[in-house]
Write an enzyme that holds these catalytic residues in place. Structure first.
Site, PDB file in Angstrom:
ATOM      1  CG  HIS A 124       2.720   1.656   9.901  1.00  0.00           C
ATOM      2  ND1 HIS A 124       3.471   0.027   9.772  1.00  0.00           N
ATOM      3  CD2 HIS A 124       2.831   1.582   8.386  1.00  0.00           C
ATOM      4  CE1 HIS A 124       3.038  -0.581   8.639  1.00  0.00           C
ATOM      5  NE2 HIS A 124       3.525   1.347   7.744  1.00  0.00           N
ATOM      6  NE  ARG A 175       7.849   3.536   0.899  1.00  0.00           N
ATOM      7  CZ  ARG A 175       7.019   3.363   0.537  1.00  0.00           C
ATOM      8  NH1 ARG A 175       7.396   2.361  -1.258  1.00  0.00           N
ATOM      9  NH2 ARG A 175       6.215   2.464   1.382  1.00  0.00           N
ATOM     10  CB  CYS A 185       0.919  -0.688   6.483  1.00  0.00           C
ATOM     11  SG  CYS A 185       1.444   0.628   4.847  1.00  0.00           S
TER      12      CYS A 185
HETATM   13  N1  GLN Z   1       4.405  -1.942   0.690  1.00  0.00           N
HETATM   14  C1  GLN Z   1       3.201  -0.977   0.831  1.00  0.00           C
HETATM   15  C2  GLN Z   1       3.584  -0.208  -0.124  1.00  0.00           C
HETATM   16  O1  GLN Z   1       4.287   0.456  -0.142  1.00  0.00           O
HETATM   17  C3  GLN Z   1       2.902  -1.361   2.528  1.00  0.00           C
HETATM   18  C4  GLN Z   1       4.189  -0.826   3.312  1.00  0.00           C
HETATM   19  C5  GLN Z   1       3.458  -0.866   4.467  1.00  0.00           C
HETATM   20  O2  GLN Z   1       3.619  -1.557   4.727  1.00  0.00           O
HETATM   21  N2  GLN Z   1       4.102   0.267   4.690  1.00  0.00           N
HETATM   22  O3  GLN Z   1       2.401   0.204   0.108  1.00  0.00           O
END
Ligand code: GLN
Length: 250
Positions: free
Chosen positions: A194, A127, A93
């Site tokens: 993840h 998101r 990520c």
């Molecule tokens: N901050 C990054 C995003 O929002 C990565 C997020 C993460 O590592 N889960 O895309």
């Protein structure tokens, strides 16, 4: 055999239990008589590209990514040299985003990247969250599945010709449109997954261990003795079922 892991920024980039990936690698290595020697490589600490067999970097919020990005770029040469000399790599990520050419965060600021992976990332307003199921073919002719959890604002656009890690069966993946997830270059894997990723996908943990052992021995990736993996199989089944229930991509 001893496998040396360079764990980049364990104090900054470690969300959704990404650190658990290291625990799985250590356990699966030990069950085959190998030892995992994990070296934390943080801010201002040089990365010795000759000393590692595997490099690992986890995920993080935009804030933590912005803090580590300049220091990570300073390690860029060592990371690229390590990769070209056969060191294995797993980037998750936020770490995956910063191993591309860069990430334009939600506040519009640009975080430069290492440029190991041929992609760039731009944060969107919504998101992309939920369980994911992928189909991938890391070993030619052998299609396998990966299950995990994604939560990212970033949309990662692979360059034309760049190989993804897999095809999205359920979920968003790199950008919610291309149907692709992650990036794969030789022994380097980048992914949004993840969970942590490796406890529910033991075949990928073993693939990474085999690549790291190949680097440590200077030989070919060994075939590791299979493990029972009952709990792992159940964790995969539940994760894949959640992704299926979520629907989405297909
Ligand atoms: N901050 C990054 C995003 O929002 C990565 C997020 C993460 O590592 N889960 O895309």
């Amino acid at each position: 055999m001893k496998i040396t892991v360079g764990h980049l920024y364990p104090d900054y980039l470690n969300i959704y239990a990404d650190r658990g990936n290291i625990a799985v690698l250590a356990r699966r290595a030990a069950l085959r008589g190998h030892e995992l020697d994990v070296q934390a490589v943080g801010m201002g600490v040089g990365l010795d590209s000759d000393a590692c067999d595997l490099i690992y970097i986890g995920g993080g919020q935009d804030r933590e990514q912005a803090l580590v990005a300049p220091d990570l770029v300073a390690k860029g040469e060592a990371i690229r040299t390590a990769h070209s000399s056969g060191v294995a790599l797993l980037a998750v990520c936020g770490g995956y985003q910063l191993l591309g050419r860069g990430y334009r965060g939600r506040d519009g600021s640009f975080m430069p990247g290492v440029g190991l992976f041929s992609h760039e990332t731009v944060a969107g307003t919504v998101r992309m969250i939920g369980d994911v199921l992928l189909e991938c073919e890391i070993e030619p002719g052998l299609t396998r599945q990966l299950a995990g959890f994604e939560n990212h604002a970033g949309r990662t656009l692979l360059d034309v010709g760049a190989a993804p890690l897999g095809r999205v069966v359920f979920g968003f993946g790199n950008d919610g449109e291309s149907g692709l997830e992650g990036c794969l270059i030789g022994r380097a894997i980048g992914t949004y997954l993840h969970g942590p990723l490796l406890p529910r996908n033991p075949w990928l943990a073993d693939w990474l261990l085999a690549q790291a052992l190949a680097h440590a021995s200077g030989g070919e990736p060994p075939t590791l003795e299979p493990l029972t993996d009952e709990l792992e199989a159940e964790a995969f089944r539940i994760s894949a079922e959640r992704a299926r229930k979520r629907g989405g991509r297909r």
